[in-house]
Design an enzyme around this catalytic site. Structure first.
Site, PDB file in Angstrom:
ATOM      1  N   TYR A  36      40.968   7.719   8.782  1.00  0.00           N
ATOM      2  CA  TYR A  36      42.312   7.783   8.213  1.00  0.00           C
ATOM      3  C   TYR A  36      43.106   8.961   8.782  1.00  0.00           C
ATOM      4  CZ  TYR A  36      46.112   9.406   5.499  1.00  0.00           C
ATOM      5  OH  TYR A  36      47.331   9.888   5.183  1.00  0.00           O
ATOM      6  N   ASP A  48      45.094   4.156   4.336  1.00  0.00           N
ATOM      7  CA  ASP A  48      44.670   4.975   3.205  1.00  0.00           C
ATOM      8  C   ASP A  48      44.624   4.099   1.950  1.00  0.00           C
ATOM      9  OD1 ASP A  48      47.368   4.614   2.609  1.00  0.00           O
ATOM     10  OD2 ASP A  48      47.383   6.449   1.448  1.00  0.00           O
ATOM     11  N   GLU A  62      47.354  16.617   5.719  1.00  0.00           N
ATOM     12  CA  GLU A  62      46.500  15.440   5.586  1.00  0.00           C
ATOM     13  C   GLU A  62      45.129  15.796   5.022  1.00  0.00           C
ATOM     14  OE1 GLU A  62      47.365  12.481   5.637  1.00  0.00           O
ATOM     15  OE2 GLU A  62      49.351  12.714   6.484  1.00  0.00           O
TER      16      GLU A  62
END
Length: 312
Positions: A133, A151, A50
Site C-alpha cells: 500500500y 487501502d 503514509e
DNA sequence: CAATCGTGGGC
DNA sequence: TGCCCAAGATT
C-alpha cells in the site's frame, strides 16, 4: 471463485468513465485540506504521513506530522538522529515499531538514494516499514505514478460500488488488485483518482454508517442497488486488548518515552502485576529494538540502531 | 497465512 | 459499557 474473478477486465455494466467523472468532481468539492496534500509538499512529507496513517486516524496524525517536519525536514535529518528520539517523537500514535522503521528507512534513503526519497514502487517497497500500500501511495501521490493504491477505504468502496458486498474480503485478493488497477485512469489523472476514491471511503463510504445520501455514486453502487444486503461472510474478529502483551508493552513504552534518563527496572514494576508477563513484554521490546537494556537493571529508548536486518 | 503489534474516539 | 474501527507491515 468470486464474483470479481469472473469479470475481465471490468464487470459488465460498470461505467468507469462515469464513475471517474463523478468521484473526481466530488473530490474537488469535498477534499480535506490536509498538510501532506498541500502544494509545497515533499516526497518525504508524503512518506512520513503514509507511515503515520497506517492504522491511525488523521486527526491524531496531523500535529505529530507537523512536529516531525519541523524537526526533520529531510530524510538525512532523521537519519542523523538517535532512533530513540524518533520513538519519543512518535508519541502516542501507537505501533511504535513504525517509528523505528521510519528511522531505518531514512537511513536507507541516505545510504541507497543519496538522501532523496526514491520514486519507484520497487525502490520504495524495499525500504523498511513500506509494504504494498505505502509504496503505491508514495509513488502515486508524490511522483504521479500509476498504481492501484489499495487501502482499506478503497477496498471498501470497490467492494460496495462494484462487487455489491458490504465489506471487502478479510485480506486483499488478486481479483481486488486487478479491479483496482483496471479502474485507475491513464495519464496524469491516476494519482488524483487514487486519492479521491480513498477520500470517498474515508468521508462517505465509511465502514459502519455509510452516508449514502451524500455519495456521488450512490446511483451506480452495486451494493445499494441490491438493497444494501448485510455481509454474509464470516464475522470479523475484534482484537483482544485487556490483559494482552500489547497492553503491557504499551504501558512500558509510555514510561520510557516520558523519561529522558534511564529508568530503573523496579520503576517499571508498577506497570503490571504479573511479573512473568512483565518480563516477557520487556524482553520482546528489547528484541524488537524498541528499548535498550543497560547495566544495573536500567532501560531507555535506543540510542543506536539495532543490528542490520533486525528492524523489520 | 494467521497472528502480532498501540491507541483513543465514536456509537 | 464494550465493541468496532482507523491511509498496514511483518513473520
Amino acid at each position: 471463485m468470486s464474483f470479481l474473478a469472473l469479470c475481465d477486465p471490468l464487470p459488465p455494466g460498470l461505467d468507469s468513465t462515469l464513475m471517474h467523472a463523478t468521484v473526481l468532481s466530488w473530490y474537488s468539492a469535498h477534499a480535506r485540506d490536509l498538510p501532506w496534500r498541500a502544494p509545497g509538499r515533499t516526497p518525504w512529507g508524503v512518506l512520513v504521513s503514509e507511515i503515520m496513517l497506517q492504522q491511525t486516524p488523521v486527526v491524531r496524525v496531523e500535529p505529530v506530522w507537523h512536529e516531525w517536519m519541523r524537526r526533520w525536514p529531510r530524510p538525512a535529518d532523521l537519519a542523523a538522529e538517535e532512533p530513540g528520539e524518533a520513538i519519543r517523537a512518535w508519541g502516542r500514535l501507537g505501533y511504535p515499531r513504525r517509528a523505528l522503521r521510519l528511522h531505518a528507512a531514512a537511513g536507507a534513503i541516505v545510504a541507497r538514494h543519496g538522501g532523496d526519497v526514491p520514486g519507484t514502487y520497487d525502490e520504495l517497497i524495499a525500504l523498511p516499514g513500506i509494504g504494498d500500500y505505502t509504496a503505491a501511495a508514495v509513488a502515486s501521490f508524490a511522483f504521479g505514478a500509476r498504481h492501484a493504491v489499495l487501502d482499506t477505504n478503497v477496498r471498501r468502496v470497490l467492494a460496495r460500488a462494484v462487487a455489491g458486498t458490504q465489506y471487502a474480503p478479510v485480506a486483499p485478493t488478486s481479483a481486488e488488485r486487478r479491479l483496482a488497477l483496471d479502474l485507475v485512469p491513464d495519464g496524469d489523472t491516476a494519482p488524483r483518482w487514487a486519492v479521491a476514491v480513498m477520500e470517498l471511503g474515508a468521508l462517505v463510504c465509511t465502514a459502519r454508517s455509510p452516508r449514502c445520501s451524500a455519495c456521488p455514486i450512490a446511483d451506480q453502487c452495486a451494493w445499494r442497488l441490491a438493497g444494501s444486503p448485510p455481509d454474509d461472510g464470516p464475522p470479523r474478529r475484534g482484537q483482544p486488548w485487556h490483559g494482552t502483551d500489547r497492553q503491557v508493552r504499551g504501558r512500558l513504552m509510555a514510561i520510557l518515552r516520558d523519561s529522558t534518563t534511564p529508568v530503573p527496572k523496579h520503576l517499571l514494576e508498577a506497570t503490571w502485576p504479573d511479573p512473568a508477563q512483565r518480563e516477557r513484554a520487556l524482553d520482546t521490546l528489547v528484541a524488537d529494538g524498541l528499548i535498550e537494556p543497560l547495566d544495573g537493571d536500567l532501560f531507555r529508548l535506543p540510542t543506536s540502531p539495532p543490528p542490520a536486518g533486525q528492524v523489520g
